[in-house]
Design a protein around this motif. Sequence first.
Motif, mmCIF file in Angstrom:
data_model
loop_
_atom_site.group_PDB
_atom_site.id
_atom_site.type_symbol
_atom_site.label_atom_id
_atom_site.label_comp_id
_atom_site.label_asym_id
_atom_site.label_seq_id
_atom_site.Cartn_x
_atom_site.Cartn_y
_atom_site.Cartn_z
ATOM 1 N N ILE A 200 -1.430 1.230 -11.658
ATOM 2 C CA ILE A 200 -2.172 2.404 -11.178
ATOM 3 C C ILE A 200 -1.902 2.631 -9.695
ATOM 4 C CG2 ILE A 200 -4.498 3.267 -10.626
ATOM 5 C CD1 ILE A 200 -3.762 3.711 -13.480
ATOM 6 N N SER A 201 -1.888 1.559 -8.933
ATOM 7 C CA SER A 201 -1.634 1.655 -7.491
ATOM 8 C C SER A 201 -0.229 2.199 -7.217
ATOM 9 C CB SER A 201 -1.812 0.297 -6.824
ATOM 10 O OG SER A 201 -3.126 -0.183 -7.013
ATOM 11 N N LYS A 202 0.746 1.707 -7.975
ATOM 12 C CA LYS A 202 2.121 2.164 -7.793
ATOM 13 C C LYS A 202 2.277 3.631 -8.209
ATOM 14 C CE LYS A 202 4.674 -2.193 -8.090
ATOM 15 N NZ LYS A 202 5.665 -2.979 -8.865
ATOM 16 N N LEU A 203 1.635 4.014 -9.291
ATOM 17 C CA LEU A 203 1.688 5.408 -9.731
ATOM 18 C C LEU A 203 1.068 6.336 -8.687
ATOM 19 C CD1 LEU A 203 0.833 4.869 -13.483
ATOM 20 C CD2 LEU A 203 2.783 6.210 -12.664
ATOM 21 N N TYR A 204 -0.018 5.894 -8.095
ATOM 22 C CA TYR A 204 -0.657 6.679 -7.037
ATOM 23 C C TYR A 204 0.301 6.895 -5.871
ATOM 24 C CZ TYR A 204 -3.329 7.415 -2.780
ATOM 25 O OH TYR A 204 -3.751 7.889 -1.570
ATOM 26 N N ILE A 205 0.942 5.834 -5.410
ATOM 27 C CA ILE A 205 1.888 5.932 -4.296
ATOM 28 C C ILE A 205 3.058 6.832 -4.667
ATOM 29 C CG2 ILE A 205 3.531 4.652 -2.862
ATOM 30 C CD1 ILE A 205 0.578 4.191 -2.113
ATOM 31 N N ALA A 206 3.605 6.640 -5.880
ATOM 32 C CA ALA A 206 4.767 7.402 -6.338
ATOM 33 C C ALA A 206 4.485 8.897 -6.423
ATOM 34 C CB ALA A 206 5.231 6.885 -7.699
ATOM 35 N N ASP A 207 3.243 9.262 -6.597
ATOM 36 C CA ASP A 207 2.875 10.680 -6.704
ATOM 37 C C ASP A 207 2.359 11.237 -5.371
ATOM 38 O OD1 ASP A 207 2.489 13.140 -7.828
ATOM 39 O OD2 ASP A 207 0.700 12.613 -8.959
ATOM 40 N N PHE A 208 1.451 10.513 -4.748
ATOM 41 C CA PHE A 208 0.812 11.023 -3.533
ATOM 42 C C PHE A 208 1.789 11.169 -2.365
ATOM 43 C CE2 PHE A 208 -1.756 10.428 0.384
ATOM 44 C CZ PHE A 208 -2.591 11.527 0.241
#
Length: 211
Positions: free
Chosen positions: A90-98
């Motif tokens: 979830i943390s990586k997905l957040y970074i990859a999008d934000f």
Amino acid sequence: MKKRKLKKSTKKVIIVLLIAIIFGLGVYYVIDNFTAKTPVNTEIKVIDKIEDYGYNLEENETKLYKKLFKDLMKELNKEEIDYEKYAELISKLYIADFYNLENKITKNDVGGLQFIHSLAQENFLLKAKDTLYKNIQSNIYGDRNQELPVVKDISLDSIKEGSFKINDEELDSYIVTLKWTYEKDLDYDNSKEIILVKEDKKLSIVETNSL
């Protein structure tokens, strides 16, 4: 009282002026329509979902994001979920999008929102639009000439359990520290501490801190 009649020469002048005005308006209309920009299709389709958790995968996401989303889907389909792995993804997905701004059409397309705790989403949006997303030029017509960051790779630095208070309630949390790189270094953030807690059955981000 006698009405004055317009002289023939005056009538001719008026007619010529009217013709000129009509012709000018016609030319302007043709040129305006010929040179008018056509907006790009801003309707972004959802191409995959994790129904039970409310996560959506949109078609304009990067290869990195799509891979992480598939990894998340596999993890959440297990009989016994590894919550540390779940928090990492979830943390990586957040970074990859934000932090991937290149695929955003306007400054209002704030990435990573679906991973933010529902109680924090409003403040998250306001802060994002006033900081990182503030200077994104619109790409509605597909003609943006602005260099924006593209997240290339994300690595886990550390993960540990902790606690986080929401409305006087102490909740178990996961504290994830990440570092990442961009396709080109444009002097944007490249490390973050992310805190997640359980919100119903899913993990949600409640806070992010600079390192």
